[in-house]
Design a protein around this motif. Structure first.
Motif, PDB file in Angstrom:
ATOM      1  N   ASP A 295       0.860  -1.180   0.000  1.00  0.00           N
ATOM      2  CA  ASP A 295       0.000   0.000   0.000  1.00  0.00           C
ATOM      3  C   ASP A 295       0.902   1.238   0.000  1.00  0.00           C
TER       4      ASP A 295
ATOM      5  N   GLU B  28       0.382   4.321   0.537  1.00  0.00           N
ATOM      6  CA  GLU B  28       0.111   5.309   1.563  1.00  0.00           C
ATOM      7  C   GLU B  28       0.556   4.852   2.950  1.00  0.00           C
ATOM      8  N   THR B  29       0.320   3.566   3.239  1.00  0.00           N
ATOM      9  CA  THR B  29       0.640   3.080   4.588  1.00  0.00           C
ATOM     10  C   THR B  29       1.873   2.183   4.602  1.00  0.00           C
ATOM     11  N   TRP B  30       2.352   1.824   3.397  1.00  0.00           N
ATOM     12  CA  TRP B  30       3.474   0.891   3.251  1.00  0.00           C
ATOM     13  C   TRP B  30       3.166  -0.490   3.864  1.00  0.00           C
ATOM     14  N   ALA B  31       1.870  -0.762   4.058  1.00  0.00           N
ATOM     15  CA  ALA B  31       1.475  -2.084   4.561  1.00  0.00           C
ATOM     16  C   ALA B  31       1.551  -3.103   3.426  1.00  0.00           C
TER      17      ALA B  31
END
Length: 405
Positions: free
Chosen positions: A376, A378-381
């Protein structure tokens, strides 16, 4: 009112004898039980939970089959043989005192022996009951044990006073077979002793006169029928009764024993516990019609789900059987598959059923593995997808290769 019709003299005398035997048994058992309580206390009367009261015609193979029966019932203690019990120091002391070893003494010796802790989980008693008085004492013993169970069930020693289970077991052969086996045993023992005397090697065995004379063999068989057989038969309606046909060869007799002692919850569990678990099928019952049910399912697949069934068969032929062939030496193959066809539960069942029908033993485990797919921004998840892996384990008879030496 009509006058009651008196019983014939023979019936009255038979009833009188039966009443006398019951009274004798009550007196004998009461005396033995009181003596045991005085010596050991109520809590010290710790008897086995399972009893197999074993009887058998001469030549029925009691000595041969007793260890097998013990193994079938997980009984590790040696059997109590009544004839051997009458040669113990206690029995000899009774004889030396000028007394007869009658029912009172036999029952006293037996119940004392049963208190030995080695019999706690189960025991085979060979040769009891033999008389009607002993039969009545056996019934009284059972009820006395039930009283102990009720008295101690809520105490810390409840495990030593479990609800008793009595099994009456009878190894039976016809008179003709009995006589033949007795005479055969006599010939074998006589030949064995002849060789021992000539060579001076080995131990002489007891030669029974009754094993050498056909008429004495018949007399011994009739003695069994008139005493031990009738005594055990009279308990048929009271306790679990196992009538074992012992006329065949040893493997056949042992199959009969296993069939008779097959697990039966209704015999061994309390009604309360049995009611809780009775809807769960017994393993042996599941296998009784498994083949017919398998055939029926396969026929249904072909009639109602023909296209899916064809796809499953192609999958087995193309992806599973080649791996199975490469493991023919070991008879054990493991296949990992991500085939989406197997996501259909019906298709998975078809795979198992087809392989079972062809003689393979199959189990399937479904493993779910998270596989990273993207990140992701935006969240780097890390976003993962779930991957299903079907682990199919196939077992079958391995290749039998003969090697030269």
């Amino acid at each position: 009112m009509s006058e009651p019709v008196p019983s014939p003299p023979s019936v009255r005398s038979t009833l009188a004898v039966a009443d006398l035997e019951i009274k004798d048994a009550q007196l004998i058992f009461s005396a033995v039980w009181a003596d045991l309580q005085e010596r050991h206390g109520r809590d010290g009367l710790r008897f086995p939970r399972e009893f197999i009261w074993l009887g058998g015609a001469p030549g029925a193979g009691k000595g041969t089959n007793t260890p097998f029966i013990a193994q079938a019932r997980d009984i590790t203690a040696p059997p109590i043989v009544i004839s051997a019990l009458l040669t113990t120091p206690q029995a000899v002391a009774i004889k030396n005192a000028g007394q007869m070893v009658g029912d009172r003494e036999v029952i006293g010796l037996l119940l004392q022996e049963l208190l030995d802790p080695q019999y706690q989980d189960g025991v085979i008693v060979d040769g009891f009951p033999r008389t009607k008085v002993q039969v009545e004492c056996l019934k009284l013993f059972y009820h006395a044990m039930l009283e102990l169970h009720a008295e101690f069930r809520s105490t810390g020693t409840a495990r030593f006073h479990r609800k008793p289970m009595f099994r009456i077991s009878l190894l039976f052969v016809s008179e003709e077979v009995s006589v033949q086996r007795q005479l055969s045993r006599g010939r074998e023992i006589r030949e064995h002793n002849r060789q021992v005397r000539e060579s001076g090697v080995g131990v002489l065995l007891e030669e029974r006169v009754t094993d050498l004379d056909p008429e004495l063999c018949r007399k011994r068989y009739m003695g069994f029928k008139d005493t031990n057989f009738d005594a055990l038969q009279s308990l048929r309606k009271i306790f679990h009764f196992h009538f074992i046909d012992a006329e065949g060869d040893l493997p056949e007799v042992q199959r009969n024993i296993l069939r008779e002692f097959a697990y039966q919850s209704t015999l061994e569990l309390s009604p309360e516990v049995f009611d809780l678990i009775q809807n769960i099928p017994v393993a042996t019952q599941l296998g009784m019609h498994a083949r017919q049910e398998l055939v029926s399912r396969l026929e249904t697949y072909g009639e109602e789900n023909e296209e899916l069934f064809r796809q499953v068969v192609k999958l087995i032929e193309a992806k599973i059987i080649p791996i199975v062939r490469t493991h023919a030496m070991s008879g054990h193959a493991q296949i990992n598959s991500e085939e989406c066809l197997l996501d259909d539960p019906l298709a998975l069942r078809m795979v198992i059923d087809v392989l079972w029908e062809r003689g393979f033993h199959v189990t399937v485990d479904i493993h779910r593995v998270e596989v990273p797919e993207r990140i992701d921004p935006e969240t780097w998840a890390i976003i993962c997808r779930m991957k299903k892996v079907y682990r199919i384990e196939v077992r079958y008879p391995p290749s039998d290769i003969r090697r030269g030496h």
